[in-house]
Design an enzyme around this catalytic site. Structure first.
Site, PDB file in Angstrom:
ATOM      1  N   CYS A 240       0.981  -1.237   0.015  1.00  0.00           N
ATOM      2  CA  CYS A 240       0.109  -0.080  -0.031  1.00  0.00           C
ATOM      3  C   CYS A 240       0.751   1.346  -0.121  1.00  0.00           C
ATOM      4  O   CYS A 240       1.947   1.403  -0.717  1.00  0.00           O
ATOM      5  CB  CYS A 240      -0.991  -0.090   1.206  1.00  0.00           C
ATOM      6  SG  CYS A 240      -2.305   1.353   1.088  1.00  0.00           S
TER       7      CYS A 240
ATOM      8  N   ASP B  56      -9.371  -4.484  -5.775  1.00  0.00           N
ATOM      9  CA  ASP B  56      -8.909  -3.423  -4.783  1.00  0.00           C
ATOM     10  C   ASP B  56      -9.896  -2.442  -4.951  1.00  0.00           C
ATOM     11  O   ASP B  56     -10.117  -1.666  -5.932  1.00  0.00           O
ATOM     12  CB  ASP B  56      -7.704  -3.197  -5.143  1.00  0.00           C
ATOM     13  CG  ASP B  56      -7.017  -2.362  -4.163  1.00  0.00           C
ATOM     14  OD1 ASP B  56      -7.705  -1.682  -3.414  1.00  0.00           O
ATOM     15  OD2 ASP B  56      -5.852  -2.506  -3.980  1.00  0.00           O
TER      16      ASP B  56
ATOM     17  N   HIS C 298      -7.980  -5.301  -1.598  1.00  0.00           N
ATOM     18  CA  HIS C 298      -6.731  -4.551  -1.161  1.00  0.00           C
ATOM     19  C   HIS C 298      -6.366  -5.172   0.185  1.00  0.00           C
ATOM     20  O   HIS C 298      -4.995  -5.523   0.174  1.00  0.00           O
ATOM     21  CB  HIS C 298      -7.208  -2.974  -0.717  1.00  0.00           C
ATOM     22  CG  HIS C 298      -5.946  -2.167  -0.538  1.00  0.00           C
ATOM     23  ND1 HIS C 298      -5.350  -1.417  -1.149  1.00  0.00           N
ATOM     24  CD2 HIS C 298      -5.541  -1.821   0.806  1.00  0.00           C
ATOM     25  CE1 HIS C 298      -4.212  -0.810  -0.734  1.00  0.00           C
ATOM     26  NE2 HIS C 298      -4.451  -1.033   0.697  1.00  0.00           N
TER      27      HIS C 298
END
Length: 353
Positions: free
Chosen positions: A146, A302, A331
């Protein structure tokens, strides 16, 4: 045990055994003590302020080059070690990798002046040097998840340390695409919504605001967690997984004010990283400087980071060996399921000796 109803054509049969499990598990999920997370054996190698460098020894060391994880500043990194058998870190140490993880910690008001440049130059750079010295390795594999992938990429573009491989997953590189409300993007980019004054007052971004931001971006999916629990509460395995995920989701951390300003202005508003204009201290974070073997992972489901935010790094770096894949997951699901460990191993195992 199912019981027939007089209007069975219109009303489905009620499975009392299933319903008893559902409501029993639901009650326990909402009232039991929080689940235990971060179970893998680890040792503290180094500490600076609130940040700690953790070392997770390999069960039986198989690879010379260790893995160094960089996680997001928004959340706590125990999502990478959240439960036995699905832990990313446990999976990799069982496969023979030495793993290091830089836990940024929770900044307080006194840390309001810590910016991305400080995190990278004073914290991450030193932590990588310590990991290299501690492991005795000549090179390292950097793994960013991320926003941690963004930070890892920025660092790799200015690093003097020997980075053999760079792995980034669900990573925002191009900040022009945006998953949140359109008015947010327009307001920030045109200057109608300026967060600098807010941060000057608060010093750090409160965790409640961070939580609210992710809820707004993820809506309506983000608000269905309790609905999903109710619908599948009869399944004890699902409930256990839900409780760990819910704990992590609600366990937000404050965000250092200066770092948030840089994130909002330099990356989101000005998109300086992809333009090659981002400065970290007196160094330009030019992604073309990256020559390490590159592996990029995106999730097709995601709902936070779009594929078009991640893919541009493939064309920007100077790496000869580079791979891009899309995995059918969300995600957080990439880490929560333990799938990430298998994907990393498949790619990095031949590049770790």
């Amino acid at each position: 045990m199912a019981t027939e109803t007089p209007l069975k054509e219109f009303i489905p049969e009620l499975d009392y055994e299933k319903e008893m499990k559902r409501w029993t598990h639901l009650f326990k999920a909402l009232n039991d003590p929080e689940p235990w997370v971060g179970h893998s054996p680890r040792n503290e190698v180094w500490q600076k302020n609130k940040s700690i460098l953790w070392y997770y020894p390999a069960k039986q060391k198989k690879y010379k080059i260790p893995l160094f994880f960089v996680y997001s500043l928004f959340n706590k990194p125990y999502i990478l070690d959240i439960a036995p058998k699905t832990s990313v870190i446990e999976g990799l140490t069982n496969m023979g990798y030495e793993v290091y993880l830089l836990d940024w910690g929770s900044p307080g008001y006194e840390d309001k002046k810590i910016g991305l440049d400080t995190y990278i130059e004073k914290y991450l750079t030193t932590a990588v040097k310590r990991a290299l010295r501690h492991s005795g390795a000549d090179e390292i594999t950097l793994v960013g998840y991320c926003l941690g992938g963004t930070i890892a990429s920025i660092y790799a573009s200015i690093a003097e340390e020997p980075i053999k491989n760079l792995i980034v997953a669900t990573v925002p590189i191009d900040f022009q695409p945006f998953m949140g409300p359109d008015k947010w993007a327009v307001g920030m980019r045109e200057g109608d919504m300026n967060i600098d004054h807010f941060i000057d007052v608060y010093g750090v971004v409160p965790p409640q605001l961070v939580d609210g931001m992710f809820r707004a971006i993820g809506a309506p999916v983000y608000f269905t967690n309790y609905t999903m629990l109710l619908s599948r509460a009869h399944d004890q395995r699902y409930v256990d997984k839900w409780r760990r995920m819910n704990k992590w989701t609600l366990d937000q951390v404050p965000f250092a004010g200066e770092a948030y300003k840089q994130l909002a202005n330099d990356l989101f508003k000005e998109n300086k990283l992809i333009k090659g204009e981002l400065m970290i201290g007196n160094k330009k974070a030019d992604l073309t400087n990256i020559k390490a073997n590159l592996f990029v992972v995106s999730g097709s489901k995601d709902n936070l980071i779009l594929e078009e935010q991640s893919k541009p790094i493939m064309e920007l770096v100077s790496s000869v060996d580079k791979t891009y894949i899309v995995v059918e997951t969300g995600h957080v699901g990439l880490a929560l399921s333990g799938l990430f460990a298998k994907i990393v191993d498949q790619w990095v195992s031949s590049r770790s000796n």
